[in-house]
Motif scaffolding. Structure first.
Motif, PDB file in Angstrom:
ATOM      1  N   GLU A   1       0.822  -1.202   0.000  1.00  0.00           N
ATOM      2  CA  GLU A   1       0.000   0.000   0.000  1.00  0.00           C
ATOM      3  C   GLU A   1       0.858   1.255   0.000  1.00  0.00           C
ATOM      4  O   GLU A   1       1.972   1.267   0.535  1.00  0.00           O
ATOM      5  N   ARG A  45       1.602  12.165  11.032  1.00  0.00           N
ATOM      6  CA  ARG A  45       2.615  11.381  11.759  1.00  0.00           C
ATOM      7  C   ARG A  45       3.892  11.201  10.955  1.00  0.00           C
ATOM      8  O   ARG A  45       4.988  11.194  11.511  1.00  0.00           O
ATOM      9  N   LYS A  51      -1.131  10.537   7.833  1.00  0.00           N
ATOM     10  CA  LYS A  51      -1.191  12.003   7.855  1.00  0.00           C
ATOM     11  C   LYS A  51      -0.998  12.527   9.272  1.00  0.00           C
ATOM     12  O   LYS A  51      -1.605  12.051  10.213  1.00  0.00           O
ATOM     13  N   THR A  59       2.029  13.712  -1.158  1.00  0.00           N
ATOM     14  CA  THR A  59       0.764  13.009  -0.986  1.00  0.00           C
ATOM     15  C   THR A  59       0.963  11.969   0.100  1.00  0.00           C
ATOM     16  O   THR A  59       1.988  11.286   0.107  1.00  0.00           O
ATOM     17  N   TYR A  60      -0.017  11.872   0.993  1.00  0.00           N
ATOM     18  CA  TYR A  60       0.077  10.908   2.084  1.00  0.00           C
ATOM     19  C   TYR A  60      -1.176  10.042   2.153  1.00  0.00           C
ATOM     20  O   TYR A  60      -2.284  10.505   1.890  1.00  0.00           O
ATOM     21  N   ALA A  61      -0.971   8.791   2.561  1.00  0.00           N
ATOM     22  CA  ALA A  61      -2.113   7.955   2.896  1.00  0.00           C
ATOM     23  C   ALA A  61      -2.760   8.505   4.161  1.00  0.00           C
ATOM     24  O   ALA A  61      -2.081   9.060   5.031  1.00  0.00           O
ATOM     25  N   ASP A  62      -4.061   8.356   4.254  1.00  0.00           N
ATOM     26  CA  ASP A  62      -4.775   8.902   5.412  1.00  0.00           C
ATOM     27  C   ASP A  62      -4.232   8.363   6.724  1.00  0.00           C
ATOM     28  O   ASP A  62      -4.186   9.077   7.735  1.00  0.00           O
ATOM     29  N   PHE A  63      -3.794   7.123   6.728  1.00  0.00           N
ATOM     30  CA  PHE A  63      -3.389   6.501   7.991  1.00  0.00           C
ATOM     31  C   PHE A  63      -2.041   7.008   8.505  1.00  0.00           C
ATOM     32  O   PHE A  63      -1.638   6.668   9.615  1.00  0.00           O
TER      33      PHE A  63
END
Length: 121
Positions: free
Chosen positions: A46, A66, A64, A58-62
Motif C-alpha cells: 500500500e 505522523r 497524515k 501526498t500521504y495515505a490517510d493513515f
C-alpha cells in the motif's frame, strides 16, 4: 539501471520515531516522483507517501500528521520521518521511483528491496 537502496529500518517501541532513507542511482533524480510503499505480512502493498520533483507531497490517510516525506535532490535521496509509530505500522517499507512523465502509470516504476520496520507494543 535504476537502483534504489533503503536503509534505517529497525525495531522501535510504540509511540517512538524512526527515519528511513532511500538512495537512488541510475536515474536523473530530479525528474522522478519518489515515494514509499509498505507491505505487512499477509497484506497487499500500500501507498504511504509520494513526493514530486517539486516537493509536492501526498500521504495515505493513515499516516497524515505522523509521517513526513522529504527529498534531497543533490544527494538523490529521500527520507521518511515516522513519528508516533503504532504496532500496525509494522511492515516492510519499499522505496519507489517513477519518471514524472509517466507517473500516472505506477507499473512503470521501480522498487527497492525494502527495509523492515517493526513497532512493538
Amino acid at each position: 539501471q535504476v537502483q534504489l537502496v533503503e536503509f534505517g529500518g529497525g525495531l522501535v517501541q510504540a509511540g517512538g520515531s524512526l527515519r528511513i532513507s532511500c538512495v537512488a542511482s541510475g536515474i536523473i533524480f530530479s525528474t522522478y516522483v519518489m515515494g514509499w510503499y509498505r507491505q505487512a505480512p499477509g497484506e497487499q502493498r500500500e501507498l504511504v507517501a509520494l513526493i514530486t520533483p517539486g516537493s509536492s507531497t501526498t500521504y495515505a490517510d493513515f499516516v497524515k500528521g505522523r509521517f513526513t516525506i522529504s527529498r534531497e535532490n543533490g544527494k538523490s535521496t529521500i527520507h521518511l520521518q515516522m513519528n508516533s509509530l503504532k504496532p500496525e505500522d509494522t511492515a516492510v517499507y519499499y522505496c519507489y521511483a517513477v519518471p514524472l512523465a509517466v507517473a500516472q502509470h505506477p507499473d512503470l516504476g521501480s522498487w527497492g528491496q525494502g527495509t523492515q520496520v517493526t513497532v512493538s507494543s
